[in-house]
Scaffold this motif. Structure first.
Motif, PDB file in Angstrom:
ATOM      1  N   ILE A  27       0.807  -1.225   0.000  1.00  0.00           N
ATOM      2  CA  ILE A  27       0.000   0.000   0.000  1.00  0.00           C
ATOM      3  C   ILE A  27       0.841   1.276   0.000  1.00  0.00           C
ATOM      4  N   ALA A  28       2.172   1.127   0.203  1.00  0.00           N
ATOM      5  CA  ALA A  28       3.031   2.318   0.154  1.00  0.00           C
ATOM      6  C   ALA A  28       4.481   1.909  -0.067  1.00  0.00           C
ATOM      7  N   VAL A  29       5.220   2.770  -0.785  1.00  0.00           N
ATOM      8  CA  VAL A  29       6.658   2.605  -0.992  1.00  0.00           C
ATOM      9  C   VAL A  29       7.336   3.889  -0.517  1.00  0.00           C
ATOM     10  N   ASN A  30       8.238   3.723   0.448  1.00  0.00           N
ATOM     11  CA  ASN A  30       8.923   4.888   1.046  1.00  0.00           C
ATOM     12  C   ASN A  30       7.924   5.947   1.517  1.00  0.00           C
ATOM     13  N   GLY A  31       6.805   5.474   2.077  1.00  0.00           N
ATOM     14  CA  GLY A  31       5.799   6.375   2.627  1.00  0.00           C
ATOM     15  C   GLY A  31       4.838   6.944   1.604  1.00  0.00           C
ATOM     16  N   LYS A  32       5.048   6.649   0.325  1.00  0.00           N
ATOM     17  CA  LYS A  32       4.173   7.161  -0.728  1.00  0.00           C
ATOM     18  C   LYS A  32       3.095   6.116  -1.052  1.00  0.00           C
ATOM     19  N   GLU A  33       1.827   6.550  -1.016  1.00  0.00           N
ATOM     20  CA  GLU A  33       0.703   5.624  -1.202  1.00  0.00           C
ATOM     21  C   GLU A  33       0.746   4.946  -2.563  1.00  0.00           C
ATOM     22  N   ILE A  34       0.451   3.647  -2.552  1.00  0.00           N
ATOM     23  CA  ILE A  34       0.396   2.843  -3.768  1.00  0.00           C
ATOM     24  C   ILE A  34      -0.971   2.170  -3.846  1.00  0.00           C
ATOM     25  N   MET A  35      -1.658   2.346  -4.980  1.00  0.00           N
ATOM     26  CA  MET A  35      -2.936   1.664  -5.183  1.00  0.00           C
ATOM     27  C   MET A  35      -2.896   0.710  -6.370  1.00  0.00           C
ATOM     28  N   PHE A  36      -2.073   1.042  -7.376  1.00  0.00           N
ATOM     29  CA  PHE A  36      -2.079   0.277  -8.621  1.00  0.00           C
ATOM     30  C   PHE A  36      -0.662  -0.161  -8.979  1.00  0.00           C
ATOM     31  N   PHE A  37      -0.579  -1.186  -9.829  1.00  0.00           N
ATOM     32  CA  PHE A  37       0.728  -1.732 -10.167  1.00  0.00           C
ATOM     33  C   PHE A  37       1.585  -0.734 -10.931  1.00  0.00           C
ATOM     34  N   ASP A  38       0.997   0.103 -11.793  1.00  0.00           N
ATOM     35  CA  ASP A  38       1.810   1.068 -12.540  1.00  0.00           C
ATOM     36  C   ASP A  38       2.512   2.033 -11.584  1.00  0.00           C
TER      37      ASP A  38
END
Length: 450
Positions: free
Chosen positions: A246-257
């Motif tokens: 759901i996050a990489v280095n604190g940045k929200e992730i929702m989709f694979f792209d």
């Protein structure tokens, strides 16, 4: 290796299509008591052959067609000596016009039946899996290189095509209205604003280019971790199948792209991941999310962690019974013919560049692809069978359609064209066909090397 697979699929597909097409002529001729002298898959020189009763069966070295030599018929052999003699009872020319018409339609009918059977069997066995409109409206699309050139943006939610709601993502990505429509456009929800994005008239030409076709749009992909490779950075980090990042280095992730872009930005570096685990075991709409797990992972120089992506798109599958499969398969078979007709219309109108859109054997080999997938193989072979039937039905001398046109005239008028006329028409038709074949092959080679 990929090239060998492409060539193998092409040769097998053409052998099936040409062999059954010519078999249609042979069986019809023999059913009416006509003598068939030769049956060949491929053009001379002959590779191998044998004779059974009065017919010589062979395989030719040039796999771009085939032929059946029927006694007493003006065909590509141009056997004028035989035609100068009085007709024998077993000859083509000695039979009633309606029987000769059925013989000439035999190959076309077999190709149509073959195409329908292939699509019916695929519908019955595979059903119809598709990404529904609701998933695109919910998640949006990924605009790839060419999609961006048209004015599309990643995250766009396509609402309509040409002002009409669609049912499946395939209609948006490469449907008939997109590839063959005039003044086509998408209606899009872009961050709460409704905008229209126009599509060029030459979309068919664009999709004829393999590289461009794969750089258009894709559905935006909510995802979970799939199979984790042993010894990979993903395994070392502690990722498990089913994890939701759901996050990489604190940045929200929702989709694979978004996740893939984050990995590329941090290639060769260490990152922190926020992960939800055992999400599948929670009751739907329970409102219980839980605290994310924080993991540390090393990204490879190629921007990878080492796990397979599991799509969370809600893909629908329609299964068909036997009767439904007959209806759906037949519809799809004849729809392919209609799309061919519309495609030719685009070419003749000048909206599409013929050199980019027309494929010969080399281009067809690329359509089959470099991996052997039987479902894909039979789908393409079914399409080619219907296309072959359509092309052969065109009223061009030397094609089946030319013979059909002359025989139809004979049945209606009661007067047969003279042998001399048929001979000249056959020669003219052969010149046209060989010229077209030469141009198509030259076009294939030009597109391959330049």
């Amino acid at each position: 290796m990929e090239n060998l697979v492409m060539i193998g699929q092409l040769l097998l597909g053409l052998s099936i299509l040409i062999g059954l097409h010519e078999l249609g002529h042979l069986l019809a001729a023999k059913a009416f008591g006509m003598r068939v002298e030769k049956f060949s898959i491929g053009f001379p020189p002959k590779i191998v052959g044998f004779k059974f009763k009065e017919t010589e069966y062979s395989i030719g070295a040039i796999p771009l067609g085939g032929f059946v030599k029927i006694s007493g018929m003006i065909d590509e052999s141009l056997d004028t000596e035989q035609m100068a003699r009085e007709p024998e009872p077993w000859e083509f020319r000695a039979k009633p016009a309606w029987q000769r018409l059925i013989v000439m339609m035999g190959g076309i009918i077999v190709n149509v039946v073959l195409g329908i059977v292939i699509f019916v069997v695929l519908a019955y066995q595979q059903g119809d899996a598709y990404i529904p409109r609701a998933e695109i409206v919910k998640n949006g699309i990924v605009a790839l290189e060419y999609g961006e050139k048209l004015g599309l943006e990643t995250g766009d939610k396509i609402l309509k095509v040409n002002g009409k709601e669609y049912e499946r993502f395939s209609e948006v990505q490469r449907g008939a209205d997109v590839l063959l429509g005039d003044n086509s456009y998408y209606t899009i929800d872009r961050m709460g604003q409704t905008v229209n994005v126009s599509l060029p008239a030459d979309m068919l030409e664009i999709f004829a280019d393999k590289e461009t076709a794969t750089q258009f749009i894709e559905p935006r992909l909510p995802f979970a971790v799939g199979e984790v490779e042993k010894g990979s950075n993903a395994e070392k980090a502690g990722l498990k199948p089913g994890d939701r990042i759901i996050a990489v280095n604190g940045k929200e992730i929702m989709f694979f792209d978004q996740f893939d872009a984050a990995l590329q930005e941090n290639a060769g570096e260490e990152i922190t991941l926020q992960v939800l685990r055992n999400v599948e075991n929670r009751p739907e709409n329970s409102g219980v999310v839980g605290d994310p797990i924080t993991l540390t992972a090393q990204v490879s120089e190629e921007g990878k962690l080492g796990f397979r992506v599991r799509s969370l798109l809600d893909i629908k599958t329609e299964q068909y019974g036997f009767v439904e499969s007959i209806v759906k398969g037949t519809e799809k078979a004849f729809e392919s013919v209609w799309l061919n007709i519309r495609g030719f219309g685009k070419i003749f109108s000048g909206d599409v560049n013929v050199s980019e859109s027309v494929k010969g054997p080399i281009g067809i080999r690329e359509i089959y692809g470099g991996t052997w997938d039987w479902t894909r193989f039979w789908s393409i072979t079914g399409l080619l069978s219907m296309w072959l039937a359509f092309v052969n039905f065109l009223p061009i001398p030397a094609l089946d359609g030319g013979h059909v046109a002359f025989l139809t005239y004979e049945i209606i008028s009661g007067t047969a064209p003279s042998d001399r006329f048929l001979e000249v028409a056959q020669k003219a038709g052969m010149v046209i066909i060989f010229a077209i074949m030469g141009l198509v092959i030259f076009n294939d080679l030009f597109n391959l090397f330049f």
